[in-house]
Design a protein around this motif. Structure first.
Motif, PDB file in Angstrom:
ATOM      1  N   PHE A 283      -5.211   4.664   3.391  1.00  0.00           N
ATOM      2  CA  PHE A 283      -3.792   5.432   3.959  1.00  0.00           C
ATOM      3  C   PHE A 283      -2.684   5.484   3.298  1.00  0.00           C
ATOM      4  O   PHE A 283      -2.218   6.723   2.623  1.00  0.00           O
ATOM      5  N   TYR A 284      -2.424   4.215   2.573  1.00  0.00           N
ATOM      6  CA  TYR A 284      -1.180   4.028   1.818  1.00  0.00           C
ATOM      7  C   TYR A 284      -1.116   2.783   1.236  1.00  0.00           C
ATOM      8  O   TYR A 284      -1.968   1.894   1.871  1.00  0.00           O
ATOM      9  N   ALA A 285      -0.418   2.397   0.210  1.00  0.00           N
ATOM     10  CA  ALA A 285      -0.510   1.187  -0.508  1.00  0.00           C
ATOM     11  C   ALA A 285       1.174   0.709  -0.850  1.00  0.00           C
ATOM     12  O   ALA A 285       1.785   1.622  -1.202  1.00  0.00           O
ATOM     13  N   VAL A 286       1.133  -0.319  -0.739  1.00  0.00           N
ATOM     14  CA  VAL A 286       2.648  -1.068  -0.959  1.00  0.00           C
ATOM     15  C   VAL A 286       2.455  -2.025  -2.309  1.00  0.00           C
ATOM     16  O   VAL A 286       1.749  -3.196  -1.982  1.00  0.00           O
ATOM     17  N   PRO A 287       3.080  -1.787  -3.387  1.00  0.00           N
ATOM     18  CA  PRO A 287       3.011  -2.943  -4.668  1.00  0.00           C
ATOM     19  C   PRO A 287       3.641  -4.170  -4.081  1.00  0.00           C
ATOM     20  O   PRO A 287       4.416  -4.354  -3.331  1.00  0.00           O
ATOM     21  N   TYR A 288       3.019  -5.253  -4.589  1.00  0.00           N
ATOM     22  CA  TYR A 288       3.182  -6.674  -4.631  1.00  0.00           C
ATOM     23  C   TYR A 288       3.284  -7.299  -3.268  1.00  0.00           C
ATOM     24  O   TYR A 288       3.297  -8.610  -3.244  1.00  0.00           O
ATOM     25  N   VAL A 289       3.136  -6.707  -2.206  1.00  0.00           N
ATOM     26  CA  VAL A 289       3.253  -7.375  -0.920  1.00  0.00           C
ATOM     27  C   VAL A 289       2.158  -8.139  -0.669  1.00  0.00           C
ATOM     28  O   VAL A 289       1.872  -9.036   0.132  1.00  0.00           O
ATOM     29  N   GLY A 290       1.049  -7.615  -1.253  1.00  0.00           N
ATOM     30  CA  GLY A 290      -0.284  -8.475  -1.325  1.00  0.00           C
ATOM     31  C   GLY A 290      -0.260  -9.710  -1.616  1.00  0.00           C
ATOM     32  O   GLY A 290      -1.207 -10.605  -1.022  1.00  0.00           O
TER      33      GLY A 290
END
Length: 253
Positions: free
Chosen positions: A135-142
């Motif tokens: 759906f979407y991705a957020v960098p570094y939060v993982g």
């Protein structure tokens, strides 16, 4: 009486900077809560963290992925899907569909490949393995999600949402109280009156709080002769050795 309005106090640069930082932090907190918690919960999506470099550089390790369930028949070449290595296994892979083929039994399967890999995945992906489409991705939060662990991620996400929303409410209340204090201070500064600097008027408060002006005549009385009147003799009248000194005077105004 002349009224003068006092100059309103201007906010200091530090106060303006502090207010701006508070609003920016509030916006970031609201955006984080919306992106990481609210949207996945509302859409029924699942969240994952990238652990390897197979989808780098766009989806590098530490990227937070939100995967939304979609019907299998709607998936096509170019879509990024998350699928189980084996049906029922908690281990998943997120790769791109490179081709669609059919088994001898007529079952439709996907051929997948990591963007950073040189070869396609060894085994085709069947419908039962697919968890959803990216759906979407957020960098570094993982990285944060990885630190929490899979078992605690759901509970921590909920508590994180509550904390972010609570911070937003507190920031709004603090901003409203600060604005009210500034408005009250400005109102007090704008209602002050200054007395008449000339000092010519005598001011008496009226019933309704207004001031009433009264003119007072400070001129001296005029003295006139009063030889035939029978008033009492003035204090300046006396006899000295049988002779009259002074004259009877009648003060008239």
């Amino acid at each position: 009486m002349s009224g003068r309005r006092k100059a309103e106090a201007t906010a200091s640069p530090l106060s303006i900077i502090g207010t701006g930082i508070s609003y920016i932090a509030l916006c970031l907190a609201a955006l984080a809560a919306l992106t990481l918690v609210v949207i996945p919960m509302v859409t029924g999506s699942q969240t994952y963290s990238v652990l390897t470099s197979s989808m780098a550089p766009k989806y590098a390790p530490g990227t937070f992925l939100v995967v939304k369930p979609v019907p299998f028949e709607e998936l096509k070449v170019g879509d990024i899907i998350t699928y189980q290595i084996e049906s029922g296994s908690p281990t998943v892979i997120t790769h791109r569909i490179t081709s669609v083929s059919a088994e001898q039994s007529g079952e439709i399967v996907f051929i997948t490949k990591g963007d950073n890999n040189d070869v396609v995945d060894e085994l085709p992906v069947r419908e039962v393995q697919v968890k959803g489409k990216l759906f979407y991705a957020v960098p570094y939060v993982g990285f944060i999600a990885n630190g929490l662990g899979n078992s605690d991620r759901g509970a921590m996400a909920q508590w994180g949402a509550v904390a972010l929303m609570g911070y937003g409410v507190i920031s709004l209340v603090r901003g409203a109280l600060a604005k009210k204090r500034d408005d009250d201070a400005a109102a007090e500064g704008s209602t002050g009156d200054t007395p008449d600097p000339d000092g010519d008027d005598f001011v008496f408060p009226g019933v309704d709080g207004a001031a009433a002006e009264t003119d007072v005549d400070h001129s001296d009385p005029v003295l006139a002769d009063c030889d035939d009147c029978d008033h009492h003799e003035p204090r300046g009248y006396r006899e000295d050795h049988g002779r009259q000194v002074g004259s009877r005077m009648h003060a008239t105004v």
